[in-house]
Each structure stands twice: as structure tokens, then as C-alpha cells.
Design an enzyme around this catalytic site. Structure first.
Site, PDB file in Angstrom:
ATOM      1  CG  ASP A   1      -2.135   0.848   1.112  1.00  0.00           C
ATOM      2  OD1 ASP A   1      -2.204   1.657   0.166  1.00  0.00           O
ATOM      3  OD2 ASP A   1      -3.035   0.726   1.969  1.00  0.00           O
TER       4      ASP A   1
ATOM      5  CE  LYS B   1      -2.584   2.950   4.060  1.00  0.00           C
ATOM      6  NZ  LYS B   1      -2.469   3.583   2.731  1.00  0.00           N
ATOM      7  N   GLY B   2      -4.834   7.493   4.538  1.00  0.00           N
ATOM      8  CA  GLY B   2      -6.215   7.946   4.431  1.00  0.00           C
ATOM      9  C   GLY B   2      -6.390   9.163   3.561  1.00  0.00           C
ATOM     10  N   GLY B   3      -5.281   9.620   2.958  1.00  0.00           N
ATOM     11  CA  GLY B   3      -5.388  10.756   2.049  1.00  0.00           C
ATOM     12  C   GLY B   3      -6.366  10.477   0.918  1.00  0.00           C
ATOM     13  N   GLY B   4      -6.462   9.202   0.546  1.00  0.00           N
ATOM     14  CA  GLY B   4      -7.402   8.808  -0.509  1.00  0.00           C
ATOM     15  C   GLY B   4      -8.749   8.361   0.051  1.00  0.00           C
TER      16      GLY B   4
ATOM     17  CD  GLU C   1      -5.708   2.823   2.369  1.00  0.00           C
ATOM     18  OE1 GLU C   1      -5.401   3.099   1.203  1.00  0.00           O
ATOM     19  OE2 GLU C   1      -5.618   3.656   3.294  1.00  0.00           O
TER      20      GLU C   1
ATOM     21  CE  LYS D   1       3.154  10.608  -0.692  1.00  0.00           C
ATOM     22  NZ  LYS D   1       2.470   9.436  -1.138  1.00  0.00           N
TER      23      LYS D   1
HETATM   24  C1  5RP Z   1      -5.465   6.132   0.596  1.00  0.00           C
HETATM   25  C2  5RP Z   1      -4.080   6.169   1.146  1.00  0.00           C
HETATM   26  C3  5RP Z   1      -2.977   6.297   0.160  1.00  0.00           C
HETATM   27  O1  5RP Z   1      -2.173   5.166   0.241  1.00  0.00           O
HETATM   28  C4  5RP Z   1      -2.185   7.538   0.466  1.00  0.00           C
HETATM   29  O2  5RP Z   1      -3.063   8.647   0.422  1.00  0.00           O
HETATM   30  C5  5RP Z   1      -1.038   7.738  -0.528  1.00  0.00           C
HETATM   31  O3  5RP Z   1      -1.582   7.989  -1.789  1.00  0.00           O
HETATM   32  P1  5RP Z   1      -0.660   8.242  -3.061  1.00  0.00           P
HETATM   33  O4  5RP Z   1       0.046   6.977  -3.346  1.00  0.00           O
HETATM   34  O5  5RP Z   1      -1.628   8.639  -4.136  1.00  0.00           O
HETATM   35  O6  5RP Z   1       0.297   9.364  -2.724  1.00  0.00           O
HETATM   36  O7  5RP Z   1      -3.831   6.093   2.313  1.00  0.00           O
HETATM   37  O8  5RP Z   1      -6.413   6.124   1.618  1.00  0.00           O
END
Ligand code: 5RP
Length: 260
Positions: free
Chosen positions: A89, A102-105, A111, A129
Site C-alpha cells: 500500500d 494513511k487515508g489521504g485517498g 486499508e 513521504k
Molecule cells: C489512501 C491512502 C494512500 O495510500 C495515500 O493517500 C497515498 O496515496 P498516493 O500513493 O496517491 O500518494 O492512504 O487512503
């Protein structure tokens, strides 16, 4: 991959390409959500198609499930997830102990459930990151819609008792409406600036009625794979202390994930 691809995207592709080398036939694999995870799923789909890699996968979001299905990856129904060999992930932040935000998406709940069911969690990321202390990225908290204003106020009270610099709480929106997760919940983004004690913050948040789960992943991730735009990749394994430097070819990576 061509010169127009932004360096951060090339770095994500490098980490993604390296991560799928950890997958062997017969494995049950958790599939993360986000742009880095989607690159990894594309690489995994290629191995399934071209090498006949025989895996079953547990997706962490409807979006991930849809992509995996389109790429011919066999999916495990949620009721049958239980034990997974590995989850790969992305993350919004990781610290030296591999604690994560986590959780930006917006997929943090699924997850975390999938990561907790996995023997091993591999995070894939570009170098931006990596942080010494979590918290510059707003901490996502999944809450149920009922009485969310009251839940938000209780979170504010709980944060007041913890020594952290920021306490701004924002309801995540998707256009004019609140953002809705795959479970029909909302997300509050906590702008804390710095989280010195992630365990304390996580415990305090998860005690509040209305909070379903928070985006702090502690003691779940053992390995991080950090990609760079030139194809260099660093793999750090927390359990063995091993650090490995490799290089992956990014040729054709762009065509592999045309939707990104
Ligand atoms: C989704 C997440 C993603 O893994 C996190 O936001 C990183 O996203 P990206 O790979 O687009 O930078 O936690 O809930």
C-alpha cells in the site's frame, strides 16, 4: 517512460515495480489504494498476464477492486479475507519506526483492516513521504455521518488534552457535499502539524463515540520501499534492519498504467 512524466510519478513507479517482486505464486495479497498502489497493481496485473502468477487479492477500496478486476487479478470476497501473506500500500507519511499516516485517498478503514489481516505490510512511496515526526500531513479520521458535528467537537476536546501544536479540524468535502467513504462514512482531516506520540493520539481518537478509525498505522508496517525518479530503489526492512539498494527499469511503465 518519457521526460514529461513528473519525477514524483516516476519515483512512485520505481517503488511499485520493485514491490511486486516480493509476490510469489500462491500468495494472498492485500492491494492498497492511491496513485502509488495503482501503479503497483498495474505491475502485478502484468505479472499475472505474462508470467501466469497465481495470486488472490483483497482490495482496500472499490476503486482498487475495479482496477484489479480489469487487469485480470482474482479477488477474494471480503468475508473470506481473514489471513493474507502480504499487503502492499502507499502512505501519506512514514516515520523512522514505520508508523504511518494513511487515508489521504479516503480508504483508511479498509486499508487498516486488510493490513491487520496481513503477515507483512510493505509501504511503497517516493522520498517526499519520509518524515522524522508524523503530523505535517492532516490526519484523516473516519467518522459516522450521524451527529458528526458532535463527534468533531469531542475530538477537539480530546486534542486539547494532548500536547500537540495544531487542532484545526476540517470535514473533507467532495465538491459541494461531504466526502463519503466506501462504508458510507465521512472523513475529518485533523491539522495537527506534529504528532509526537502517535499511540496516545490514536487511542484518544478511537475512544470517541462516532469515530470509526483513524489514519495512524502503528506496528503494522515492516518494510518500506522508497522509489526515486531515476529508477533507484531503497528497501528498508524493519524486522531485520536490512537496507537494500536496487535499480529498476522504468521503460514502458507509463504505458502500463495509462489511466494515471
Ligand atoms: C489512501 C491512502 C494512500 O495510500 C495515500 O493517500 C497515498 O496515496 P498516493 O500513493 O496517491 O500518494 O492512504 O487512503
Amino acid at each position: 517512460m518519457t521526460g514529461e512524466v513528473p519525477p514524483a510519478d516516476r519515483a512512485k513507479s520505481a517503488a511499485a515495480a520493485q514491490a511486486v517482486q516480493h509476490i510469489k505464486s500462491g500468495m494472498r495479497v492485500g492491494l492498497g489504494t492511491g496513485s502509488t498502489a495503482e501503479r503497483m497493481i498495474c505491475h502485478l496485473g502484468k505479472r499475472v498476464r505474462e508470467e501466469g502468477l497465481n495470486i488472490r487479492a483483497a482490495p482496500t477500496s472499490a476503486r482498487t477492486a475495479d482496477l484489479a478486476r480489469r487487469l485480470g487479478i482474482d479477488l477474494i470476497p471480503p468475508a473470506e479475507v481473514r489471513h493474507l501473506d502480504v499487503t502492499i500500500d502507499g502512505a501519506d507519511e512514514f516515520d523512522p519506526t514505520l508508523a504511518l499516516i494513511k487515508g489521504g485517498g479516503g480508504a483508511l478503514l479498509h486499508e487498516k483492516i486488510v493490513a491487520a489481516a496481513s503477515e507483512r505490510m510493505i509501504v511503497i512511496a517516493d522520498a517526499s513521504k519520509e518524515v522524522s515526526t508524523l503530523g505535517a500531513f492532516p490526519l484523516p479520521v473516519e467518522i459516522i455521518p450521524f451527529g458528526w458535528q458532535s463527534t468533531s467537537a469531542l475530538i477537539g476536546n480530546a486534542l486539547e488534552k494532548i500536547d500537540i501544536p495544531g487542532r484545526e479540524i476540517r470535514l473533507r468535502r467532495a465538491g459541494d457535499a461531504p466526502f463519503v467513504t466506501d462504508e458510507g462514512n465521512h472523513i475529518l482531516d485533523l491539522h495537527l502539524h506534529r504528532i509526537d506520540d502517535p499511540r496516545l493520539v490514536s487511542r484518544a481518537l478511537n475512544r470517541i463515540p462516532g469515530v470509526v478509525e483513524n489514519g495512524l498505522f502503528i506496528d503494522l508496517c515492516n518494510t518500506v520501499i522508497i522509489g526515486h525518479a531515476d529508477g533507484r530503489v531503497e528497501t528498508r526492512d524493519l524486522s531485520t534492519g536490512a537496507v537494500e539498494q536496487t535499480h529498476v527499469s522504468l521503460a514502458g511503465a507509463e504505458r502500463l498504467c495509462p489511466h494515471l
